[in-house]
Scaffold this active site. Structure first.
Site, PDB file in Angstrom:
ATOM      1  N   GLU A  60       0.832  -1.207   0.000  1.00  0.00           N
ATOM      2  CA  GLU A  60       0.000   0.000   0.000  1.00  0.00           C
ATOM      3  C   GLU A  60       0.864   1.253   0.000  1.00  0.00           C
ATOM      4  O   GLU A  60       1.819   1.378   0.765  1.00  0.00           O
ATOM      5  CB  GLU A  60      -0.918   0.010   1.218  1.00  0.00           C
ATOM      6  CG  GLU A  60      -1.893   1.176   1.219  1.00  0.00           C
ATOM      7  CD  GLU A  60      -2.986   1.047   2.253  1.00  0.00           C
ATOM      8  OE1 GLU A  60      -3.945   1.825   2.195  1.00  0.00           O
ATOM      9  OE2 GLU A  60      -2.879   0.153   3.121  1.00  0.00           O
ATOM     10  N   GLU A  90     -12.995   1.446   2.651  1.00  0.00           N
ATOM     11  CA  GLU A  90     -12.285   1.403   3.929  1.00  0.00           C
ATOM     12  C   GLU A  90     -12.593   2.670   4.752  1.00  0.00           C
ATOM     13  O   GLU A  90     -11.706   3.448   5.069  1.00  0.00           O
ATOM     14  CB  GLU A  90     -10.783   1.265   3.709  1.00  0.00           C
ATOM     15  CG  GLU A  90     -10.052   0.861   4.973  1.00  0.00           C
ATOM     16  CD  GLU A  90      -8.543   0.976   4.840  1.00  0.00           C
ATOM     17  OE1 GLU A  90      -7.838   0.166   5.461  1.00  0.00           O
ATOM     18  OE2 GLU A  90      -8.062   1.875   4.124  1.00  0.00           O
TER      19      GLU A  90
END
Length: 294
Positions: free
Chosen positions: A150, A244
């Site tokens: 990420e 998210e």
């Protein structure tokens, strides 16, 4: 393209029972439930297989997310920390394989959140990280798992902040299953252009985390979703789009994500469910709209 949501939208702690959320997201119409790896080392094989079977029975794909602790840092210059990190990820990846989980994402090349009271040597840590991610990436490949790095904002990480850095790191690692996870919250801070970042990631992009600049569900902020959709169409993205959002104040999650006020507007569980469902419907409408225009 499949759509999912992270369990932590509803929770204040990383370690929870996931059975409830498998059933919940199936009822809301999602394809994917993303879970945290935090509780997995404490589960027996029987419990791992049970979660796998429950997900399968409800038509849900499980994906995993994780922010490694400081003693699980694959980019550490301390050999003891690297040894511990490799042992941790080797065990974890075998657990994911037992659960039928085919991708893990997060700041997996480093640790989260970074302690900036300590000196930073990006060049040194990058080189260490490339070597060690290559080793763990091979373990992940043996387990059938994509290892998705990420790109985090500068306040949470320093090695990979942009898609361009992520691509460069993955190319140095040189494994097809070491891929990228981009997140609209982090991109909003670091990238000049959402479109250009996604196109830069290209075939390396395996998972996209979606959420607003304020970390609410998509549609409750100012992220340019059409631009993002156009970019995904440009690269022919066929991976996972996972919401998210973090909206709950309090608990370990609220503290670590820095949620200092209730972003849910005092919503009860039914209202939270409705917000998730509405965000999913809007996401699917955007996808259909793009397909009709193309």
């Amino acid at each position: 393209m499949k759509f999912g949501i992270y369990f932590a939208f509803w929770e204040k702690e990383w370690k929870v029972s996931y059975e409830k959320y498998i059933k919940k997201v199936a009822g809301l119409g999602f394809d994917i439930l993303e879970i945290s790896c935090a509780p997995l080392p404490g589960l027996s094989d029987e419990e791992l297989y049970r979660l796998r079977d429950i997900a399968k029975d409800h038509g849900i794909i499980l994906t995993a997310g994780y922010g490694p602790t400081a003693d699980q840092n694959l980019s550490s210059p301390d050999p003891a920390i690297v040894k511990n990190a490799k042992a941790y990820f080797t065990d974890l990846l075998k657990r994911l394989e037992k659960m039928g989980i085919r991708s893990i994402g997060g700041g997996l090349n480093s640790y989260w959140p970074v302690d900036y009271s300590k000196p930073i040597d990006k060049k040194r840590d990058w080189e260490i990280g490339v070597r060690n991610v290559r080793d763990i990436g091979k373990v992940a490949a043996d387990c059938g798992v994509d290892y998705c790095l990420e790109c985090l904002n500068r306040f949470e990480g320093y090695l990979l902040n942009t898609a361009a850095e992520g691509v460069a790191f993955c190319e140095e690692v040189g494994l097809p299953n070491v891929k990228l996870l981009l997140d609209t919250f982090h991109m909003n801070i670091e990238e000049d252009s959402f479109y250009d970042a996604i196109v830069t990631a290209g075939a390396r992009l395996r998972r996209l985390h979606t959420g607003e600049t304020n970390r609410k569900v998509p549609g409750k902020g100012r992220i340019p979703w059409r631009e993002i959709g156009d970019a995904l169409a440009k690269i022919g993205f066929d991976g996972d789009v996972v919401m998210e959002p973090f909206v709950k104040q309090g608990g370990t999650i609220g503290s670590e994500i820095k949620v200092w006020r209730d972003l849910s507007d005092n919503a009860d569980e039914a209202k939270m469910d409705a917000d998730a469902k509405n965000a999913l419907v809007r996401s699917e409408e955007r996808r259909v709209g793009k397909e009709c225009r193309s």
